[in-house]
Every structure is written in structure tokens, then in C-alpha cells.
Design an enzyme around this catalytic site. Structure first.
Site, PDB file in Angstrom:
ATOM      1  N   ASP A  30     -86.517 -20.279  45.585  1.00 23.72           N
ATOM      2  CA  ASP A  30     -86.098 -21.126  45.630  1.00 23.72           C
ATOM      3  C   ASP A  30     -86.437 -22.547  45.743  1.00 23.72           C
ATOM      4  O   ASP A  30     -85.913 -23.281  45.311  1.00 23.72           O
ATOM      5  CB  ASP A  30     -85.243 -21.107  47.618  1.00 23.72           C
ATOM      6  CG  ASP A  30     -84.369 -22.306  48.195  1.00 23.72           C
ATOM      7  OD1 ASP A  30     -83.761 -22.446  47.914  1.00 23.72           O
ATOM      8  OD2 ASP A  30     -85.269 -22.775  48.973  1.00 23.72           O
ATOM      9  N   GLU A  63     -76.923 -20.806  56.381  1.00 19.88           N
ATOM     10  CA  GLU A  63     -77.699 -21.976  56.934  1.00 19.88           C
ATOM     11  C   GLU A  63     -76.529 -23.310  56.769  1.00 19.88           C
ATOM     12  O   GLU A  63     -76.051 -24.351  57.888  1.00 19.88           O
ATOM     13  CB  GLU A  63     -78.536 -22.697  56.351  1.00 19.88           C
ATOM     14  CG  GLU A  63     -79.632 -23.814  56.456  1.00 19.88           C
ATOM     15  CD  GLU A  63     -81.230 -24.340  55.572  1.00 19.88           C
ATOM     16  OE1 GLU A  63     -80.843 -25.491  55.098  1.00 19.88           O
ATOM     17  OE2 GLU A  63     -80.889 -22.778  55.433  1.00 19.88           O
ATOM     18  N   ASP A  64     -75.487 -23.528  55.547  1.00 23.47           N
ATOM     19  CA  ASP A  64     -74.092 -24.588  55.248  1.00 23.47           C
ATOM     20  C   ASP A  64     -73.491 -23.773  55.126  1.00 23.47           C
ATOM     21  O   ASP A  64     -72.600 -24.870  54.412  1.00 23.47           O
ATOM     22  CB  ASP A  64     -74.732 -25.133  53.409  1.00 23.47           C
ATOM     23  CG  ASP A  64     -76.531 -25.190  53.547  1.00 23.47           C
ATOM     24  OD1 ASP A  64     -77.069 -25.782  54.686  1.00 23.47           O
ATOM     25  OD2 ASP A  64     -77.326 -24.974  52.327  1.00 23.47           O
TER      26      ASP A  64
END
Length: 737
Positions: A169, A106-107
Site C-alpha cells: 500500500d 476505513e473509507d
């Protein structure tokens, strides 16, 4: 990017020194070091698997190098904390690797294929399931959030570890939420309370649920949380002596009966107290189970022995005993609950369970990894979670979009159980307020679609009957039956609602396609052709222009009123440069015959209630089809009657079905007058749907009837019969403006 660049010692020491700078002592106390984490893993994982987890940590640290969280700390501390939470659940090493890498796709620029090559396809799929849909454009934040959650939940149906990683998370994010803006705090907390805490509860992971609820409560309603915390602290001080007395009495009673067990005082968490106060609209002092005790013993039969002991010790409150051992909750939770009148008349709750039940109560489905309980019994959390995930898949197939799917998931996450039995003795847990139709769909979607009646404890009941605990329900089905749109007004479970909507949506689509084809051919009749005889190249060109995938999609658009058949015909006939030669004077489209069997795409206006035999016209209602009015209806003058919006229609000579219409009968006030009128209507083969009585002057009364009739002639026969009743002075058909 390689898995590890440089020596592992240098990389680790760089990360540790970078993380230490600028942090206060309290902040450091909450951080985990990778060395401590690996030492913890050594307690339950083989050394080669611990080395794989360490390699994943180094890879994640390099991938996130230079990235910082809102708090200012290096980003790698977040995956490390998530992995630590999962390690406390004794998760397998692949799950821990995925925890270290859960934000990499994602990052960072790392691709899924590269991750699969380095750590295996299993890990890559887990990470992809947790990752958000960032590369798609959405019209709103809500739509983007719903689509990401939908993706995660569907990935969870393939591998339950996806949601466990996401829960860990979210738990760490909630623990560090203070670094976010107030607006972000409220948004994330609301999502946590609405989605993630209920999911943790549905999977039976109680300690995660409680912490998520407490943190979400503190950030979403900080003032309410502080007030309630103060009230609870004060109550603990006042009742501390009573709590000690009860605990001592319970321990002494166990010793006297030579029962080995643990007695623990427990206090309801703040969000649970707040929810009870809000749902029952009561004060803090009225919440009776703020304080309680948990008795943990070795075997199930001992639980029932202890129940007898505590009932002898203190008087039980009638109606407050629950046996969740015989009938477990939907997430597998088992225990005996009873409320007693303790010292000073204060009510206290006692929970009695075995050690295995205690582990299940705290860890839920995570107990599969934590204690290797295994088994697929009906009360096993893993089996129960599998049933829930299967329901999610069914809802996904029927959902129109991500937002609709998410809303139904939210409904499914707040069950508030009612327990009922099938004729074969199987126990089903349904949402409180569930009806017979909800039960039918819980059995199977085909049973729900075809149900017509039900027996509750061998007595015939209506389909909208609300179920109560302990009832035995038998569903009666009939071939050819289909769901009624009216069921949506009373069903409460997500599975029932989604199945009904999905079935009706498919029926409506087929009806729209058939009706759209009729509308198109009605327009083409004026040009002495039909859709079957048009050049296929013209149709293909038009479909390409309008970005429709098939001719059925075009029929569907026309049938729902999203495209006007007249304009579609004009474009079809002018493709390839041809002219449509006609004028307003000589173009007389074929009148569309309404048969009454078109289904949900043809709606009859409630203002004028058209019936076969009336002169009618129709207006397009985009997205729903057409609305048929009587030609003289006054509401037509206030509608959009521009050219092309109105459709020339007529009743078919063989129109079928029964249609509602309304009449007003002025009758003299006499005892039994209504019964006389109702009997006359029934004589003519009509059914009364509704009746409203309005007294006029003390001498006469207006009765407004809504009847079901087959045609205008049928209505005329009814009105002639009513005029023969001497008490009736006037009869008119009602048209509402």
C-alpha cells in the site's frame, strides 16, 4: 451491500470506461486492468482462488464507487495496484483479497462483520490490522499516527501478511505521491524513510526497501537527489570502461576454473550513497562502493572458491572483508563481501552468494510464499522475523503510550550490527554501540533485570562496556538485583530500554502507592483515624468523583504528588454533608518520617544535600513525588511555598542507607596532600563519589568532595578527623544556591 450487483461484465466495463476518461497515455501505461491481473494470477493460483480474488475486486469496486484519488482516477485502481504488487511476491489468495479490501473498513460504511461473513474471518482480520484508528480522538497528528502504527505492528505479530499489505500500500502511494501537496509529500516521505523502508529492510524485502528509499529521498530532498543523480550519471560515464574491464576479467576467471556462475554489475542506489556520505561526512568521490559486482553461484563452498579467485585477480583492501554467510545479518541476508583495488586504483565491492541467498536477499520473508523455502533454521527470514515480532510484543507490554512505543520501534529498526557470542557459541546480532546490559536483555529480560557483572573473553568488565565484533560475553546475575535507572544513559537497544523503563515504572508505582498511603494516614492522624477506619462509602464516592478506579490509584496519585493528601482528607471527611471542625491553630498534622527506603518517589535536593539528622522540609513535585530540602536551604525561598504545597517531614530514627553530601576543604599545597585527605575519609567508613580541585593563591588549594555518609553524626566524625591534619586550614559543608 451485496458482494456483486448486476452482471460482472457490466460492472467491470463501467469501471474501466470511467477510469480511462481524462487520463493521459503515460498515466494509462502505468495502470493495471483486472483482466491482466487475473491472467497473471492464473500462472500460480488455482482457478477457484482466482475467481475469489475477482469477486473481492468487484466488491471493493462497488464499495469505493464514486470515490476518487487525489490524482482524479477512480479509487479502485489503488487496491488493484496493491494487489498486483503482492501478486508479484506470489502471495496467497486471501492476502490478495485483503489487498483489494484494505481500505473498505476505513473509507466506506462496510462493517468488519459483513466482510467476515462474505470473505472469511481471516481476511477481515487482515483488513482490520491494516486499517487506521479513525474513530478515536487524539490530541495530535503524531499521537494518531503512532496509535495507528502501533495497532498495525501488533496485528503484524499475529499475521505477518498485515505488514506486507501495508508495505505494498505504501509503495503504490509513494509511486503516485506527485498528486499530493508539497507538505503532505514531505510528511509521508519522512514517515516512509523512518518507518516503512526500515521495516522492509528488517524483513529482508530488499527491492521494496530500495524503491521506498529512492521515492522517499526524491520527495523529501528533491534538490539533493537531483545533484547526486547528476554526479552518479557523470561517474558512470567516466568509469564505464573500467567497469567493463572488471566484469570481463571476473567472467574469464570463472570460466578458467570451470565455475558456473553469473556476474552482474551493480550500482549503489542514491539514498544509500547519500546516507553513507552523511553518516561518514564524506564527499561523493570518497564513497568506495558506488560501483560493484555480484557473483552468483550454485553452492556455499563455491562462494569461498570464488572469493579466492577474486583476491588473486585484484588486491583486497585490508579490513573490508565481511562474511555474512557464516554470520548472517539480522534479516537473514547472507553473502561474502570484499572490497578490491581495481584498475586505475579504483576500489570496487564484490558480493558473492548462492542463488538461494539471492532470492532471500531480494524477497526476505516474502520468499516463504514466493519460493516456499520453509524451514526454521536460525538464518531463515521467517524465523528471524518471528524473533523480531516477539520483541515487538515485549516492547508493547512495557510501553507507556503509542508515541513511546513507536520511538522505540524506530530505534530497533536501525541496528548497524555488531556480532557477539554467548558462552555456548550462539551468535547474537546487536545494534552497533550495544553494551553488556543490551546483551543481557537480548538473552532474556530476567537476565537483564538481574545482571550485576559480565565476563568478556573471560575478563571481568563493567556493565557499560561497549561490545565489539567476535567477543564472547558471559553475564553474571544475582537474585534480588533490579535494574539501575543509570543504565538508561548507555543502553542503545529498544528491548533493553523498554524493559528497564517498564520495570522501574512498576517499582515506582508500588513505591508511590505505599508512600501515598503513608501520606494520607499522616494527615488523618490529626483527626484520630486512618484510611482503614474510614467509611467505605465515603471512599467509593470520592473515587467516583475523581474518576479513579481503586484506592491504590488514589494512593499512587498522592505518592506522586498529583494530589495533596491534606485536600484529599478534607474532601473525604466532608462527604455526606459532615463538617471538618478544626482551625489553623489546632490542626497539627502528624510529621511524616523519612526512612530513606521510599525509593524513587522521595528525591533529595542536590542544592543542599540533606542527610539524616538535618532539619528538613519537603515540597511536592507533581508526577515525581516529593523533594526533600534542608530546612535552612536558601532555594526554598524561591519556590512555590503556598499552603498545601509544603510537607512537614522529619528523619526517621532508623533512617537507612548512605546519602551524598559535599564538603570543601582548604589545604596547603603539598605533594601527596590529596592522598592524605582521601585516606582519612576512608578511615571513617565513607566513600568519595567525586572530587574537584581548585588552586587559590599558589599556596593553598580548595578540594570539593562529594561523600556518601550515613548521618549528620557520621559527617561530623569525618570533619573532626580532617581537622586533625595539619595541612588543612578550613572545612565547610557546601550548600549550593
Amino acid at each position: 451491500m451485496s458482494a456483486v450487483t448486476g452482471s460482472t461484465t457490466d460492472t467491470t466495463s463501467t469501471l474501466i470506461s470511467e477510469s480511462v476518461s481524462g487520463l493521459t497515455a503515460p498515466a494509462l501505461a502505468q495502470r493495471y486492468l483486472i483482466s491482466d491481473f487475473c491472467s497473471y494470477l492464473d500462472t500460480y493460483l488455482p482457478s477457484e482462488q482466482v475467481r475469489e480474488c475477482y469477486r473481492a475486486y468487484l466488491f471493493g469496486a462497488e464499495a469505493h464507487l464514486g470515490q476518487k484519488r487525489k490524482s482524479g482516477e477512480p479509487y479502485i485502481y489503488h487496491p488493484l495496484a496493491v494487489a498486483r504488487i503482492l501478486a508479484e511476491m506470489r502471495m496467497d489468495y486471501r492476502c490478495l483479497i485483503a489487498a483489494f479490501l484494505h481500505d473498505v473498513l476505513e473509507d466506506t460504511a462496510i462493517a468488519k462483520e459483513q466482510m467476515a461473513a462474505l470473505f472469511g474471518e481471516d481476511v477481515a482480520e487482515l483488513v482490520d490490522g491494516v486499517s487506521k484508528l479513525n474513530r478515536i480522538d487524539f490530541q495530535s497528528r503524531a499521537e494518531a499516527q503512532a496509535a495507528s502504527l502501533r495497532k498495525m505492528l501488533l496485528a503484524m505479530t499475529r499475521d505477518i501478511r498485515v505488514i506486507l499489505i501495508k508495505l505494498a500500500d505504501r509503495l503504490h502511494n509513494m509511486r503516485t505521491l506527485d498528486a499530493m501537496s508539497p507538505e503532505a509529500c514531505r510528511r509521508i516521505s519522512r514517515e516512509t524513510l523512518d518507518i516503512f523502508a526500515p521495516i522492509a529492510n528488517r524483513l529482508g524485502i530488499n527491492w521494496v526497501r530500495v524503491e521506498l528509499e529512492e521515492l522517499g529521498f526524491a520527495h523529501y530532498w528533491p534538490w539533493r537527489q537531483r545533484v547526486l543523480r547528476h554526479a552518479l550519471h557523470k561517474a558512470v560515464g567516466v568509469r564505464s570502461e573500467m567497469i567493463g574491464t572488471v566484469e570481463t576479467a571476473l567472467k574469464r576467471a570463472l570460466q578458467q576454473e570451470d565455475i558456473a556462475g553469473r556476474v552482474e554489475g551493480r550500482r549503489k542506489h542514491l539514498y544509500g550513497i547519500y546516507n553513507k556520505m552523511r553518516n561518514k561526512t564524506c564527499h561523493f568521490a570518497d564513497v568506495v562502493d558506488v560501483f560493484g559486482f555480484r557473483v552468483t553461484v550454485d553452492r556455499v563452498d563455491t562462494c569461498y572458491r570464488v572469493l579466492g579467485l577474486v583476491h588473486n585477480l585484484y588486491k583486497p583492501v585490508p579490513g573490508r572483508f565481511k562474511d555474512y554467510i557464516a554470520i548472517p545479518k539480522a534479516n537473514g541476508y547472507q553473502a561474502l563481501h570484499t572490497v578490491l583495488v581495481g584498475p586505475q586504483g579504483i576500489q570496487i565491492e564484490i558480493q558473492i552468494r548462492t542463488e538461494d541467498m539471492q532470492r532471500i536477499a531480494e524477497s526476505g520473508i516474502a520468499a516463504h510464499w514466493l519460493y516456499k523455502t520453509g524451514g526454521q533454521a536460525a538464518t531463515n527470514p521467517t524465523a528471524l522475523a518471528a524473533d523480531w515480532l516477539q520483541n515487538l510484543l515485549e516492547m508493547q507490554r512495557e510501553a507507556g503510550n503509542s508515541v513511546e512505543f513507536l520511538e522505540h520501534v524506530k530505534v530497533d529498526l536501525f541496528p548497524g550490527e555488531v556480532y557477539v557470542f554467548t558462552p555456548k557459541g550462539k551468535i547474537l546480532s546487536l545494534k552497533r554501540g550495544a553494551t553488556v546490559v543490551d546483551f543481557a536483555y537480548a538473552i532474556h529480560s530476567d537476565v537483564g533485570n538481574r545482571c550485576v557483572h559480565a565476563l568478556i573473553d573471560r575478563r571481568m568488565v563493567n556493565l557499560n562496556t561497549v561490545l565489539r565484533n567476535g567477543q564472547t560475553i558471559e553475564i553474571i546475575t544475582a537474585p534480588g538485583t533490579r535494574p539501575n535507572p543509570g543504565w538508561l544513559n548507555f543502553v542503545v537497544t529498544a528491548k533493553a530500554r523498554m524493559n528497564i523503563r517498564g520495570y522501574l515504572k512498576n517499582i515506582r508505582q508500588r513505591e508511590a502507592q505505599t508512600f501515598g498511603q503513608r501520606l494520607l494516614n499522616a494527615e488523618l492522624t490529626a483527626f484520630k483515624t486512618d484510611i482503614e477506619h474510614l467509611n467505605p462509602l465515603r471512599i467509593a464516592t470520592y473515587l467516583e468523583e475523581t474518576q479513579l478506579t481503586s484506592i491504590n490509584d488514589l494512593f499512587n496519585e498522592i505518592g506522586l504528588g498529583n494530589r495533596l493528601a491534606a485536600l484529599v482528607v478534607r474532601r473525604l471527611l466532608t462527604i455526606e454533608g459532615e463538617e471538618v471542625v478544626h482551625s489553623a491553630q489546632n490542626h497539627h498534622p502528624h510529621q511524616l518520617a523519612i526512612q530513606g527506603t521510599e525509593g524513587m518517589v522521595v528525591n533529595f535536593a542536590r542544592c543542599c544535600r540533606p542527610i539524616p539528622g538535618d532539619d528538613i522540609t519537603a515540597l511536592f513535585n507533581p508526577g515525581r513525588g516529593i523533594v526533600v530540602h534542608r530546612a535552612e536551604c536558601r532555594n526554598l525561598n524561591g519556590r512555590d511555598n503556598k499552603q498545601g504545597k509544603q510537607l512537614d517531614v522529619r528523619w526517621s530514627e532508623d533512617a537507612q542507607g548512605e546519602y551524598p553530601t559535599e564538603i570543601r576543604v582548604e589545604i596547603g599545597n603539598r605533594r601527596g596532600a590529596l592522598a592524605v585527605v582521601a585516606g582519612a575519609i576512608a578511615e571513617q567508613g565513607s566513600n568519595i563519589e567525586n572530587v574537584v580541585s581548585r588552586e587559590k593563591d599558589g599556596m593553598t588549594t580548595d578540594l570539593e568532595f562529594q561523600l556518601l555518609v550515613k548521618s549528620r553524626q557520621h559527617l561530623a566524625r569525618i570533619m573532626r578527623r580532617l581537622r586533625q591534619i595539619p595541612l588543612i586550614t578550613r572545612i565547610v559543608r557546601i550548600t549550593r544556591s
